[in-house]
Design a protein around this motif. Structure first.
Motif, mmCIF file in Angstrom:
data_model
loop_
_atom_site.group_PDB
_atom_site.id
_atom_site.type_symbol
_atom_site.label_atom_id
_atom_site.label_comp_id
_atom_site.label_asym_id
_atom_site.label_seq_id
_atom_site.Cartn_x
_atom_site.Cartn_y
_atom_site.Cartn_z
ATOM 1 N N UNK A 189 13.897 -4.007 -5.691
ATOM 2 C CA UNK A 189 14.411 -2.808 -5.030
ATOM 3 C C UNK A 189 15.791 -3.113 -4.456
ATOM 4 N N UNK A 190 16.806 -2.552 -5.073
ATOM 5 C CA UNK A 190 18.174 -2.793 -4.639
ATOM 6 C C UNK A 190 18.674 -1.628 -3.783
ATOM 7 N N UNK A 191 19.720 -1.915 -3.007
ATOM 8 C CA UNK A 191 20.273 -0.876 -2.149
ATOM 9 C C UNK A 191 19.657 -0.925 -0.764
ATOM 10 N N UNK A 192 19.818 0.165 -0.024
ATOM 11 C CA UNK A 192 19.324 0.210 1.357
ATOM 12 C C UNK A 192 18.155 1.160 1.552
ATOM 13 N N UNK A 193 17.943 2.101 0.623
ATOM 14 C CA UNK A 193 16.863 3.087 0.792
ATOM 15 C C UNK A 193 16.054 3.213 -0.494
ATOM 16 N N UNK A 194 14.848 3.720 -0.335
ATOM 17 C CA UNK A 194 13.968 4.017 -1.466
ATOM 18 C C UNK A 194 13.181 5.276 -1.118
ATOM 19 N N UNK A 195 12.545 5.875 -2.125
ATOM 20 C CA UNK A 195 11.739 7.074 -1.894
ATOM 21 C C UNK A 195 10.261 6.700 -1.853
ATOM 22 N N UNK A 196 9.618 7.056 -0.738
ATOM 23 C CA UNK A 196 8.205 6.763 -0.513
ATOM 24 C C UNK A 196 7.411 8.066 -0.481
ATOM 25 N N UNK A 197 6.274 8.105 -1.160
ATOM 26 C CA UNK A 197 5.447 9.320 -1.200
ATOM 27 C C UNK A 197 4.851 9.591 0.181
ATOM 28 N N UNK A 198 4.878 10.868 0.582
ATOM 29 C CA UNK A 198 4.309 11.250 1.872
ATOM 30 C C UNK A 198 3.110 12.184 1.722
ATOM 31 N N UNK A 199 3.127 13.071 0.741
ATOM 32 C CA UNK A 199 1.946 13.894 0.462
ATOM 33 C C UNK A 199 2.098 14.525 -0.910
ATOM 34 N N UNK A 239 0.809 -1.224 0.000
ATOM 35 C CA UNK A 239 0.000 0.000 0.000
ATOM 36 C C UNK A 239 0.843 1.275 0.000
ATOM 37 N N UNK A 240 2.158 1.152 0.227
ATOM 38 C CA UNK A 240 3.015 2.323 0.117
ATOM 39 C C UNK A 240 3.132 2.742 -1.346
ATOM 40 N N UNK A 241 3.257 4.047 -1.588
ATOM 41 C CA UNK A 241 3.490 4.574 -2.933
ATOM 42 C C UNK A 241 4.972 4.894 -3.052
ATOM 43 N N UNK A 279 -2.339 21.121 1.622
ATOM 44 C CA UNK A 279 -1.818 19.909 1.038
ATOM 45 C C UNK A 279 -2.738 18.750 1.345
ATOM 46 N N UNK A 280 -2.666 17.664 0.450
ATOM 47 C CA UNK A 280 -3.512 16.493 0.639
ATOM 48 C C UNK A 280 -2.642 15.268 0.806
ATOM 49 N N UNK A 281 -2.994 14.364 1.729
ATOM 50 C CA UNK A 281 -2.284 13.108 1.911
ATOM 51 C C UNK A 281 -2.523 12.198 0.717
ATOM 52 N N UNK A 282 -1.507 11.412 0.377
ATOM 53 C CA UNK A 282 -1.652 10.447 -0.711
ATOM 54 C C UNK A 282 -2.593 9.323 -0.278
ATOM 55 N N UNK A 329 1.438 -3.320 -4.483
ATOM 56 C CA UNK A 329 0.281 -4.192 -4.209
ATOM 57 C C UNK A 329 0.722 -5.583 -3.747
ATOM 58 N N UNK A 330 2.010 -5.898 -3.918
ATOM 59 C CA UNK A 330 2.547 -7.175 -3.426
ATOM 60 C C UNK A 330 4.038 -6.996 -3.201
ATOM 61 N N UNK A 331 4.555 -7.629 -2.163
ATOM 62 C CA UNK A 331 5.971 -7.501 -1.813
ATOM 63 C C UNK A 331 6.475 -8.848 -1.298
#
Length: 215
Positions: A121-131, A73-75, A212-215, A93-95
């Protein structure tokens, strides 16, 4: 004779306006610093695949997080497998765990079927949408670049300095005024009308903030 009006309320309003301005600019400066540091990124929304949460023409603000913290459910932001130069912002939708990192299946909120790929997803970090913020997409692209970030930070610092100096000058003028003698502080005009010498009004309307609106 006209009544004497105290300039205290107007000075209070002016002081509060300066404080609000300084606070807003300080937050803008912190936001610019966070983007420059890489902790956050601002990306334009170029397609309607994530409607209604992410409208075309707006921007999505993403935060760098540990890959291990991602959940269904994370974007997230990722490179499109068939076009690596293109970045996508879709929902997980699946991990499932993988040898090289988590393998995710993604889908746009406005799409009726999942994306025709899986992403590792490689590496140690990724970017996740917050708003998301609507209607400022391409302006945000410029602000996210090196030149735009530097200009915005410089402008913010200059405005903060101007607000502080304005408040200092106002306090100096206020403390330098002679005390009231007890008589009415009005000046009589030639036609017999009076001009209130103590009025110092600031009728400017406050500027509303951006919603602002939450994702």
């Amino acid at each position: 004779m006209g009544a004497v009006h105290s300039s205290g309320p107007s000075r209070t309003r002016r002081l509060l306006s300066n404080l609000v301005l300084v606070a807003v600019l300080a937050l803008a400066g912190l936001g610019a610093a966070a983007v420059i540091s890489g902790q956050y990124q601002i990306r334009p929304v170029l397609s309607g695949s994530m409607r209604p949460g992410l409208a075309v023409g707006g921007v999505v603000v993403t935060e760098r997080v540990p890959i291990a913290a991602l959940q269904v459910r994370d974007v997230v932001v990722f490179h499109r497998p068939d076009k690596p130069e293109e970045l996508m912002v879709h929902r997980i939708i699946a991990l499932t765990p993988g040898a090289s990192g988590p393998v995710v299946q993604t889908q746009g909120d406005a799409n009726t079927i999942p994306d025709p790929w899986t992403v590792t997803l490689r590496g140690t970090t990724a970017y996740r949408a917050v708003f998301s913020v609507p209607l400022i997409g391409y302006v945000a692209v410029w602000a996210h670049g090196p030149t735009g970030s530097r200009i915005l930070m410089g402008l913010g610092l200059a405005l903060i300095a101007a607000a502080v100096l304005g408040g200092v000058r106002q306090r100096r003028r206020s403390t330098g005024r002679a005390p009231d003698s007890g008589s009415s502080a009005t000046a009589t005009l030639d036609d017999g009308a009076t001009l209130d010498g103590g009025a110092d009004r600031d009728d400017r309307e406050p500027v509303s903030g951006t919603e602002v609106r939450l994702v």
